[in-house]
Scaffold this active site. Sequence first.
Site, short mmCIF file in Angstrom:
data_model
loop_
_atom_site.label_atom_id
_atom_site.label_comp_id
_atom_site.label_asym_id
_atom_site.label_seq_id
_atom_site.Cartn_x
_atom_site.Cartn_y
_atom_site.Cartn_z
N ARG A 165 0.56 -1.01 0.44
CA ARG A 165 0.14 0.32 0.10
C ARG A 165 0.73 0.80 -0.15
O ARG A 165 2.20 0.96 0.03
CB ARG A 165 -0.46 -0.05 1.25
CG ARG A 165 -1.57 -0.94 1.26
CD ARG A 165 -2.73 -1.01 2.68
NE ARG A 165 -3.28 -2.36 3.19
CZ ARG A 165 -3.08 -3.34 3.12
NH1 ARG A 165 -1.55 -4.03 4.35
NH2 ARG A 165 -4.11 -4.69 3.85
N LYS A 189 -1.37 -3.00 8.18
CA LYS A 189 -3.01 -2.36 9.23
C LYS A 189 -2.42 -3.28 10.26
O LYS A 189 -2.19 -4.50 9.96
CB LYS A 189 -3.88 -2.67 7.98
CG LYS A 189 -4.40 -2.02 7.25
CD LYS A 189 -5.70 -2.56 6.21
CE LYS A 189 -5.86 -1.69 5.02
NZ LYS A 189 -7.52 -1.67 4.88
N HIS A 262 -2.41 2.57 -5.27
CA HIS A 262 -3.27 1.35 -4.92
C HIS A 262 -3.58 0.53 -6.52
O HIS A 262 -3.77 -0.50 -6.57
CB HIS A 262 -4.60 1.66 -4.46
CG HIS A 262 -4.96 0.62 -3.43
ND1 HIS A 262 -4.68 0.56 -2.51
CD2 HIS A 262 -5.63 -0.23 -3.36
CE1 HIS A 262 -4.88 -0.57 -1.14
NE2 HIS A 262 -5.76 -1.08 -2.10
N ARG A 265 -0.73 -2.01 -6.90
CA ARG A 265 -1.28 -3.31 -5.70
C ARG A 265 -1.65 -3.70 -6.18
O ARG A 265 -1.93 -5.64 -6.74
CB ARG A 265 -1.46 -2.67 -4.70
CG ARG A 265 -2.44 -3.62 -2.97
CD ARG A 265 -2.60 -2.59 -2.12
NE ARG A 265 -3.04 -3.97 -0.95
CZ ARG A 265 -2.40 -4.51 -0.03
NH1 ARG A 265 -1.14 -4.40 -0.47
NH2 ARG A 265 -3.02 -5.79 0.67
N HIS A 288 -3.34 -9.49 3.78
CA HIS A 288 -4.48 -9.78 3.96
C HIS A 288 -4.93 -10.58 5.21
O HIS A 288 -4.55 -11.28 5.10
CB HIS A 288 -5.78 -9.95 2.69
CG HIS A 288 -5.28 -9.01 1.51
ND1 HIS A 288 -6.23 -9.46 -0.24
CD2 HIS A 288 -5.08 -7.85 1.54
CE1 HIS A 288 -5.83 -8.56 -0.63
NE2 HIS A 288 -5.91 -7.38 0.13
N TYR A 297 -9.09 -11.16 -6.28
CA TYR A 297 -8.64 -10.60 -7.19
C TYR A 297 -8.70 -11.99 -9.15
O TYR A 297 -8.27 -12.08 -9.76
CB TYR A 297 -7.00 -10.55 -7.47
CG TYR A 297 -6.48 -9.50 -6.42
CD1 TYR A 297 -6.87 -7.86 -6.90
CD2 TYR A 297 -6.59 -9.60 -5.13
CE1 TYR A 297 -6.35 -6.50 -6.37
CE2 TYR A 297 -6.46 -8.27 -4.28
CZ TYR A 297 -6.48 -6.94 -5.35
OH TYR A 297 -6.30 -6.01 -4.61
#
Length: 316
Positions: A165, A189, A262, A265, A288, A297
Site C-alpha cells: 500500500r 494494517k 492502489h 497493488r 490480507h 482478484y
Amino acid sequence: MARPTKLQQLKSRGPAKKSDGRSQSYCADFIVYLRNECHLADNSIKAYSRDLKRFLDWLEDRSIPRLKIADLSQYVSWLCQRSLAPASVARHVVALRTFYKYLQLEGVVLDNPAELLTTQKMWQRMPGVLSPAQVDGLLAAPRRSDSYWQRDRALLEVLYATGCRASEVCGLRLQNVNLKQKHLKCEGKGGKQRMVPLGVRSIESIQMYIDQLRVRLVALAATTPEHLFLSRSGQALDRVQVWRLVKRYAQRAGISDDISPHSLRHSFATHLLAGGAGLRQVQEMLGHANIQTTQIYTHVDHSRLQKVHREFHPRA
C-alpha cells in the site's frame, strides 16, 4: 404571494439539532479505546473517526442506549440516500458494529442491535488493473530530465514489485530493505509486519536511487532520516505526494486518470494470479487478514481458465 426561498425555509425550521454531549463522549472514548487498547493503525483510527462523525450527524438528539434495530436501519437508509458507494455503506456498518461491541463492554448497552444490520449486496467490482504493457509504460515514465527521477522510478518499481500500500511504502525504513536477500519488511494494517520479495529490476532501481540521489536528500534533512523514500527536503514522503507522483506519471504514459497507487497493488495481485500463483501466497504477500479479500482478484483467471478449457477439454 411569493413562495419562500430555500434559505427562508431553513431559517424557519430553526438551527439543526446536534447530538447530545454524552453521545459525543461515547464516540471519543471509543476512539481512545481503539488507539490505546486495540493498537489500531493511524489510518484505521481516522477511518473510524470519520464514520462515527457521520453517525453523530444522523444521531442529532437521539439517545444511543435507546436505539433499536429499526432506528439503525434508518441510519443505513440515510447513508444510502447520500449516494455513498456500497463499499462505503458497508464500512460504516462495520464501524457501527464495532462501536456497539465497545458499548457492550462498557455496560452502556445490554444488546447489540447493530449486529442485525444488513447492507445492500456489495458488487464484486473489478478493481482498476493495468496490463503488463501499461505497467512497463508507467515504470519507464520518469525521465532523466526529472529532478528526482531515480527516486520516482524506484518508488513505482517497489509499488508494483511488492504490492505494498502507499502508506506502507511511505513507512519503509532503509534498515528494513535487504537488497542482498532480495526482500523488504513492511508494516501493514494494525501494525502487522510481513516480508515481501523484491525483483531484480526493483533492486536495481532502489540501489541507483540510494547511491545517486538519496545521499543528497539526506544532506538536506535537519536530522538523519530513517525512511527509504525522501522528499526534496529530506523528509519522508507522505501518501498525498505518492498519489500525485503516480497520477503525474500515469498521465505522461497515456494511462487513464483513474490510476492511483492502489492500482499498482491491484495489478501486482492480478498478474501473480494470472501467472499461476496460489491464492494463499498472494494473500500473504498482500497482507490480507481474510482470504476473501484476496479472492476479488481471481476474476483475471477466467480468461486463462477458458484457454485451458478450450485446449484440453474434449468437448470444448
